[in-house]
Design a protein around this motif. Structure first.
Motif, mmCIF file in Angstrom:
data_model
loop_
_atom_site.group_PDB
_atom_site.id
_atom_site.type_symbol
_atom_site.label_atom_id
_atom_site.label_comp_id
_atom_site.label_asym_id
_atom_site.label_seq_id
_atom_site.Cartn_x
_atom_site.Cartn_y
_atom_site.Cartn_z
ATOM 1 N N LYS A 173 -31.597 32.176 25.481
ATOM 2 C CA LYS A 173 -31.664 32.102 26.995
ATOM 3 C C LYS A 173 -32.875 32.755 27.423
ATOM 4 C CE LYS A 173 -26.756 31.747 28.245
ATOM 5 N NZ LYS A 173 -25.605 32.094 29.058
ATOM 6 N N THR A 174 -33.244 33.989 26.285
ATOM 7 C CA THR A 174 -34.710 34.815 26.792
ATOM 8 C C THR A 174 -35.755 33.867 26.573
ATOM 9 O OG1 THR A 174 -33.515 36.883 26.334
ATOM 10 C CG2 THR A 174 -35.796 36.512 26.302
ATOM 11 N N ARG A 177 -36.423 31.452 29.271
ATOM 12 C CA ARG A 177 -36.879 31.906 30.653
ATOM 13 C C ARG A 177 -38.358 32.311 30.468
ATOM 14 N NH1 ARG A 177 -32.152 35.056 30.538
ATOM 15 N NH2 ARG A 177 -33.367 36.836 29.504
ATOM 16 N N HIS A 180 -42.996 28.956 30.093
ATOM 17 C CA HIS A 180 -43.540 28.497 31.525
ATOM 18 C C HIS A 180 -44.675 27.601 31.155
ATOM 19 C CE1 HIS A 180 -44.953 32.476 30.636
ATOM 20 N NE2 HIS A 180 -45.923 32.118 31.387
#
Length: 273
Positions: A173-174, A177, A180
């Motif tokens: 999950k890190t 995130r 990008h």
């Protein structure tokens, strides 16, 4: 009174020293002042509340470590942070299966609990441990010897007790995130079970390894790092994730102790394709 000690000493854990500590604890297990321990923790958390700090959580593993240390001080009739038949603080906490990345200890010898607390609070380095925001858990061990109390306060910044699958999920999950790249779809994670073993092997050699994962077919880049907080990644990983990863990536994470990190760390291998 000795100054507090934040343990960073590397020491081999021997069966003999563990058995000595256990034998001392079991032999005097009925002699600990449980009521005094609770009283001291209450006094400590009152001090923290006055400073606007959250209370320490009482951790049974820290309590056991503090009691073992107190028992050895009574045995040797001497205040110390490490006796000759004892491991350093960081190792002692790891032996209790406590995951932590910061540790400290206060010891005192006084007539009563209030006196011990007053002496520690009037000593700047001991007071700093009591009022530190770097620790979130405490364990206290108190034993009466003659007419005086031997006191140990063990502090730690306790880490989450993630299982391997839980740690893997948090790290993924890190990564998601942090990924990008403008206009690019989120990178796809590819299963690569061998990376978990490679991550664990880094702890065994006590060094980061970016060479072994290159044996995986199609690997373009390898990144390896250690962490205590899986919700953060180092800058070089952020930079890599800011670029498109059309071939996807694979991860391996392993919590393990090493010679230089006896309390344990997360060892992480990540490859991109």
């Amino acid at each position: 009174m000795p100054p507090p000690k934040t343990s960073a000493i590397v020491c081999h854990v021997t069966l003999t020293s563990m058995l000595v500590a256990l034998a001392v604890t079991f032999a005097v297990s009925q002699s600990f002042d449980a009521a005094g321990e609770q009283q001291l923790i209450s006094l400590i958390n009152q001090e923290r509340a006055r400073e606007g700090l959250p209370p320490f959580a009482v951790d049974e593993r820290l309590t056991q470590a503090a009691r073992r240390h107190t028992a050895l001080m009574v045995k040797h009739q001497k205040l110390s942070h490490q006796s000759e038949d004892e491991q350093p603080l960081q190792v002692r906490l790891a032996e209790e299966n406590l995951r932590s990345d910061r540790q400290a200890e206060n010891v005192a010898l006084e007539m009563d609990v209030e006196g011990a607390h007053a002496v520690l609070m009037n000593s700047p380095p001991h007071r700093a441990n009591i009022l530190s925001d770097k620790y979130n858990a405490i364990g206290v061990g108190i034993m009466l010897s003659g007419d005086r109390l031997y006191v140990t306060e063990d502090f730690a910044h306790r880490l989450p007790d993630y299982s391997d699958p839980e740690a893997d999920e948090v790290l993924q999950k890190t990564i998601e995130r942090a990924a990008h790249a403008p206009g690019a779809p989120p990178p796809v994670r590819k299963a690569q079970p061998a990376l978990h073993e490679m991550a664990c092997n880094m702890a065994l050699i006590d060094a980061l390894d970016t060479g072994t994962p290159r044996s995986i077919p199609g690997v373009h880049r390898v990144m390896a790092w250690t962490a205590t907080d899986l919700e953060e990644v180092p800058d070089h990983v952020k930079e890599a994730l800011a670029q498109p990863l059309p071939g996807g990536y694979s991860l391996g994470v392993c919590f393990a102790a090493s010679v230089s990190h006896p309390g344990g760390m997360y060892w992480i291998e990540m490859v991109t394709y």
